[in-house]
Design a protein around this motif. Structure first.
Motif, PDB file in Angstrom:
ATOM      1  N   LYS A 189      -8.463   1.972   9.223  1.00  0.00           N
ATOM      2  CA  LYS A 189      -8.593   1.071   8.078  1.00  0.00           C
ATOM      3  C   LYS A 189      -7.995  -0.260   8.493  1.00  0.00           C
ATOM      4  CE  LYS A 189      -8.161   4.175   4.126  1.00  0.00           C
ATOM      5  NZ  LYS A 189      -7.360   4.431   2.907  1.00  0.00           N
ATOM      6  N   ILE A 190      -8.681  -1.334   8.129  1.00  0.00           N
ATOM      7  CA  ILE A 190      -8.143  -2.670   8.371  1.00  0.00           C
ATOM      8  C   ILE A 190      -8.192  -3.453   7.069  1.00  0.00           C
ATOM      9  CG2 ILE A 190      -8.878  -2.661  10.792  1.00  0.00           C
ATOM     10  CD1 ILE A 190     -11.049  -4.726   9.976  1.00  0.00           C
ATOM     11  N   LEU A 191      -7.390  -4.488   6.997  1.00  0.00           N
ATOM     12  CA  LEU A 191      -7.437  -5.415   5.879  1.00  0.00           C
ATOM     13  C   LEU A 191      -7.800  -6.771   6.459  1.00  0.00           C
ATOM     14  CD1 LEU A 191      -6.977  -5.550   2.829  1.00  0.00           C
ATOM     15  CD2 LEU A 191      -4.647  -6.295   3.305  1.00  0.00           C
ATOM     16  N   LEU A 192      -8.987  -7.262   6.093  1.00  0.00           N
ATOM     17  CA  LEU A 192      -9.494  -8.530   6.597  1.00  0.00           C
ATOM     18  C   LEU A 192      -9.385  -9.574   5.487  1.00  0.00           C
ATOM     19  CD1 LEU A 192     -10.901  -9.212   9.351  1.00  0.00           C
ATOM     20  CD2 LEU A 192     -13.018  -9.265   8.057  1.00  0.00           C
ATOM     21  N   SER A 193      -8.824 -10.729   5.797  1.00  0.00           N
ATOM     22  CA  SER A 193      -8.631 -11.777   4.789  1.00  0.00           C
ATOM     23  C   SER A 193      -9.466 -13.001   5.116  1.00  0.00           C
ATOM     24  CB  SER A 193      -7.161 -12.178   4.720  1.00  0.00           C
ATOM     25  OG  SER A 193      -6.407 -11.092   4.260  1.00  0.00           O
ATOM     26  N   LYS A 194      -9.931 -13.648   4.063  1.00  0.00           N
ATOM     27  CA  LYS A 194     -10.732 -14.860   4.184  1.00  0.00           C
ATOM     28  C   LYS A 194     -10.179 -15.889   3.208  1.00  0.00           C
ATOM     29  CE  LYS A 194     -15.497 -16.377   4.198  1.00  0.00           C
ATOM     30  NZ  LYS A 194     -15.251 -17.306   5.251  1.00  0.00           N
ATOM     31  N   LYS A 195     -10.085 -17.138   3.666  1.00  0.00           N
ATOM     32  CA  LYS A 195      -9.576 -18.201   2.801  1.00  0.00           C
ATOM     33  C   LYS A 195     -10.531 -18.451   1.642  1.00  0.00           C
ATOM     34  CE  LYS A 195      -7.095 -20.700   6.386  1.00  0.00           C
ATOM     35  NZ  LYS A 195      -7.029 -21.933   7.173  1.00  0.00           N
ATOM     36  N   LYS A 196      -9.966 -18.672   0.464  1.00  0.00           N
ATOM     37  CA  LYS A 196     -10.750 -19.029  -0.712  1.00  0.00           C
ATOM     38  C   LYS A 196     -10.796 -20.544  -0.813  1.00  0.00           C
ATOM     39  CE  LYS A 196      -9.549 -16.795  -4.553  1.00  0.00           C
ATOM     40  NZ  LYS A 196      -8.724 -16.052  -5.527  1.00  0.00           N
ATOM     41  N   PRO A 197     -11.957 -21.136  -1.065  1.00  0.00           N
ATOM     42  CA  PRO A 197     -12.010 -22.585  -1.225  1.00  0.00           C
ATOM     43  C   PRO A 197     -11.317 -23.017  -2.515  1.00  0.00           C
ATOM     44  CG  PRO A 197     -14.185 -21.610  -1.546  1.00  0.00           C
ATOM     45  CD  PRO A 197     -13.256 -20.501  -1.155  1.00  0.00           C
ATOM     46  N   ASN A 198     -10.781 -24.203  -2.490  1.00  0.00           N
ATOM     47  CA  ASN A 198     -10.142 -24.790  -3.652  1.00  0.00           C
ATOM     48  C   ASN A 198     -11.236 -25.468  -4.483  1.00  0.00           C
ATOM     49  OD1 ASN A 198      -8.799 -26.478  -5.468  1.00  0.00           O
ATOM     50  ND2 ASN A 198      -7.127 -26.887  -4.041  1.00  0.00           N
ATOM     51  N   ALA A 199     -11.435 -25.013  -5.712  1.00  0.00           N
ATOM     52  CA  ALA A 199     -12.506 -25.544  -6.562  1.00  0.00           C
ATOM     53  C   ALA A 199     -12.333 -27.035  -6.842  1.00  0.00           C
ATOM     54  CB  ALA A 199     -12.565 -24.763  -7.870  1.00  0.00           C
ATOM     55  N   ASN A 200     -11.093 -27.511  -6.885  1.00  0.00           N
ATOM     56  CA  ASN A 200     -10.836 -28.924  -7.187  1.00  0.00           C
ATOM     57  C   ASN A 200     -11.002 -29.829  -5.968  1.00  0.00           C
ATOM     58  OD1 ASN A 200     -10.210 -28.254  -9.838  1.00  0.00           O
ATOM     59  ND2 ASN A 200      -8.102 -27.788  -9.279  1.00  0.00           N
ATOM     60  N   ASN A 201     -10.820 -29.270  -4.767  1.00  0.00           N
ATOM     61  CA  ASN A 201     -10.940 -30.046  -3.536  1.00  0.00           C
ATOM     62  C   ASN A 201     -11.518 -29.150  -2.441  1.00  0.00           C
ATOM     63  OD1 ASN A 201     -10.706 -31.606  -1.281  1.00  0.00           O
ATOM     64  ND2 ASN A 201      -8.560 -32.135  -1.581  1.00  0.00           N
ATOM     65  N   PRO A 202     -12.833 -29.242  -2.190  1.00  0.00           N
ATOM     66  CA  PRO A 202     -13.486 -28.346  -1.232  1.00  0.00           C
ATOM     67  C   PRO A 202     -12.924 -28.424   0.194  1.00  0.00           C
ATOM     68  CG  PRO A 202     -15.106 -29.593  -2.488  1.00  0.00           C
ATOM     69  CD  PRO A 202     -13.761 -30.153  -2.830  1.00  0.00           C
ATOM     70  N   ASP A 203     -12.223 -29.507   0.525  1.00  0.00           N
ATOM     71  CA  ASP A 203     -11.655 -29.631   1.870  1.00  0.00           C
ATOM     72  C   ASP A 203     -10.357 -28.844   2.027  1.00  0.00           C
ATOM     73  OD1 ASP A 203     -13.717 -31.264   2.705  1.00  0.00           O
ATOM     74  OD2 ASP A 203     -12.688 -33.084   2.027  1.00  0.00           O
ATOM     75  N   GLU A 204      -9.792 -28.389   0.936  1.00  0.00           N
ATOM     76  CA  GLU A 204      -8.557 -27.610   0.975  1.00  0.00           C
ATOM     77  C   GLU A 204      -8.847 -26.164   0.612  1.00  0.00           C
ATOM     78  OE1 GLU A 204      -5.533 -29.146  -1.568  1.00  0.00           O
ATOM     79  OE2 GLU A 204      -5.597 -31.142  -0.680  1.00  0.00           O
ATOM     80  N   THR A 205      -7.938 -25.273   1.007  1.00  0.00           N
ATOM     81  CA  THR A 205      -8.072 -23.879   0.614  1.00  0.00           C
ATOM     82  C   THR A 205      -6.856 -23.456  -0.194  1.00  0.00           C
ATOM     83  OG1 THR A 205      -7.081 -23.175   2.687  1.00  0.00           O
ATOM     84  CG2 THR A 205      -9.478 -23.211   2.600  1.00  0.00           C
ATOM     85  N   GLN A 206      -7.075 -22.532  -1.082  1.00  0.00           N
ATOM     86  CA  GLN A 206      -5.990 -21.917  -1.859  1.00  0.00           C
ATOM     87  C   GLN A 206      -5.832 -20.518  -1.303  1.00  0.00           C
ATOM     88  OE1 GLN A 206      -8.083 -22.699  -5.672  1.00  0.00           O
ATOM     89  NE2 GLN A 206      -6.014 -22.894  -6.424  1.00  0.00           N
ATOM     90  N   ASN A 207      -5.109 -19.695  -1.604  1.00  0.00           N
ATOM     91  CA  ASN A 207      -4.983 -18.272  -1.353  1.00  0.00           C
ATOM     92  C   ASN A 207      -6.063 -17.645  -0.463  1.00  0.00           C
ATOM     93  OD1 ASN A 207      -2.844 -18.511  -3.158  1.00  0.00           O
ATOM     94  ND2 ASN A 207      -4.229 -18.291  -4.858  1.00  0.00           N
ATOM     95  N   TYR A 208      -5.996 -16.359  -0.387  1.00  0.00           N
ATOM     96  CA  TYR A 208      -6.929 -15.585   0.423  1.00  0.00           C
ATOM     97  C   TYR A 208      -7.505 -14.448  -0.398  1.00  0.00           C
ATOM     98  CZ  TYR A 208      -5.002 -17.786   4.618  1.00  0.00           C
ATOM     99  OH  TYR A 208      -4.635 -18.684   5.584  1.00  0.00           O
ATOM    100  N   ASP A 209      -8.737 -14.080  -0.095  1.00  0.00           N
ATOM    101  CA  ASP A 209      -9.315 -12.833  -0.580  1.00  0.00           C
ATOM    102  C   ASP A 209      -9.159 -11.841   0.551  1.00  0.00           C
ATOM    103  OD1 ASP A 209     -10.236 -13.360  -3.160  1.00  0.00           O
ATOM    104  OD2 ASP A 209     -12.112 -14.220  -2.431  1.00  0.00           O
ATOM    105  N   SER A 210      -8.748 -10.621   0.237  1.00  0.00           N
ATOM    106  CA  SER A 210      -8.580  -9.594   1.257  1.00  0.00           C
ATOM    107  C   SER A 210      -9.514  -8.430   0.981  1.00  0.00           C
ATOM    108  CB  SER A 210      -7.134  -9.094   1.287  1.00  0.00           C
ATOM    109  OG  SER A 210      -6.285 -10.133   1.698  1.00  0.00           O
ATOM    110  N   PHE A 211     -10.086  -7.887   2.043  1.00  0.00           N
ATOM    111  CA  PHE A 211     -11.068  -6.822   1.937  1.00  0.00           C
ATOM    112  C   PHE A 211     -10.676  -5.653   2.833  1.00  0.00           C
ATOM    113  CE2 PHE A 211     -13.078 -10.925   1.398  1.00  0.00           C
ATOM    114  CZ  PHE A 211     -13.727 -10.784   0.188  1.00  0.00           C
ATOM    115  N   PRO A 212     -10.489  -4.455   2.260  1.00  0.00           N
ATOM    116  CA  PRO A 212     -10.256  -3.292   3.106  1.00  0.00           C
ATOM    117  C   PRO A 212     -11.578  -2.841   3.731  1.00  0.00           C
ATOM    118  CG  PRO A 212     -10.160  -2.682   0.787  1.00  0.00           C
ATOM    119  CD  PRO A 212     -10.391  -4.156   0.847  1.00  0.00           C
TER     120      PRO A 212
END
Length: 127
Positions: free
Chosen positions: A20-43
């Motif tokens: 099992k792995i946990l893979l994370s991807k950056k979530k885009p910032n809705a207010n500024n597409p050039d920045e990222t907020q948090n991450y979504d993680s997927f098992p």
């Protein structure tokens, strides 16, 4: 594709192997597409099969912090003693990736001329 945060390999009495792995991807910032907020993680779950020991390969070849491109499928299972179904990602294959400053894109570590999601391209095509 994402960054590996965690992995766990397990061997069963039957001889089967699961990683099992946990893979994370950056979530885009809705207010500024050039920045990222948090991450979504997927098992993601890998099982060895009769043609490939994929679960053991990913456990050996990939370390926490590595960027990985995963090929797999979504499944819906209803675990015993639960009333709702759970969605899982079952991994079939993987390739390690890295950022190419030259191409301004992710490339596969085993073939830097192959850009993730684009196939093989010449350096001048990306500029």
């Amino acid at each position: 594709m994402g960054r590996l945060n965690w992995k766990e390999i397990r061997y069963f009495e039957s001889g089967a192997c699961r990683t099992k792995i946990l893979l994370s991807k950056k979530k885009p910032n809705a207010n500024n597409p050039d920045e990222t907020q948090n991450y979504d993680s997927f098992p993601i779950i890998f099982f060895n099969n009769k043609n490939d020991n994929i679960a053991e390969r990913i456990a050996e070849d990939v370390s926490e912090g590595d960027y990985v491109h995963i090929v797999g499928t979504l499944t819906r299972n209803q675990p015993k003693n639960k009333t709702s179904k759970e969605t899982e990602i079952i991994g079939w294959d993987f390739r390690k990736t890295k950022w190419s400053n030259d191409k301004k894109r992710y490339v596969y570590e085993d073939d830097e001329n192959e850009v993730v999601g684009y196939g093989k391209i010449d350096k001048k095509e990306v500029a």
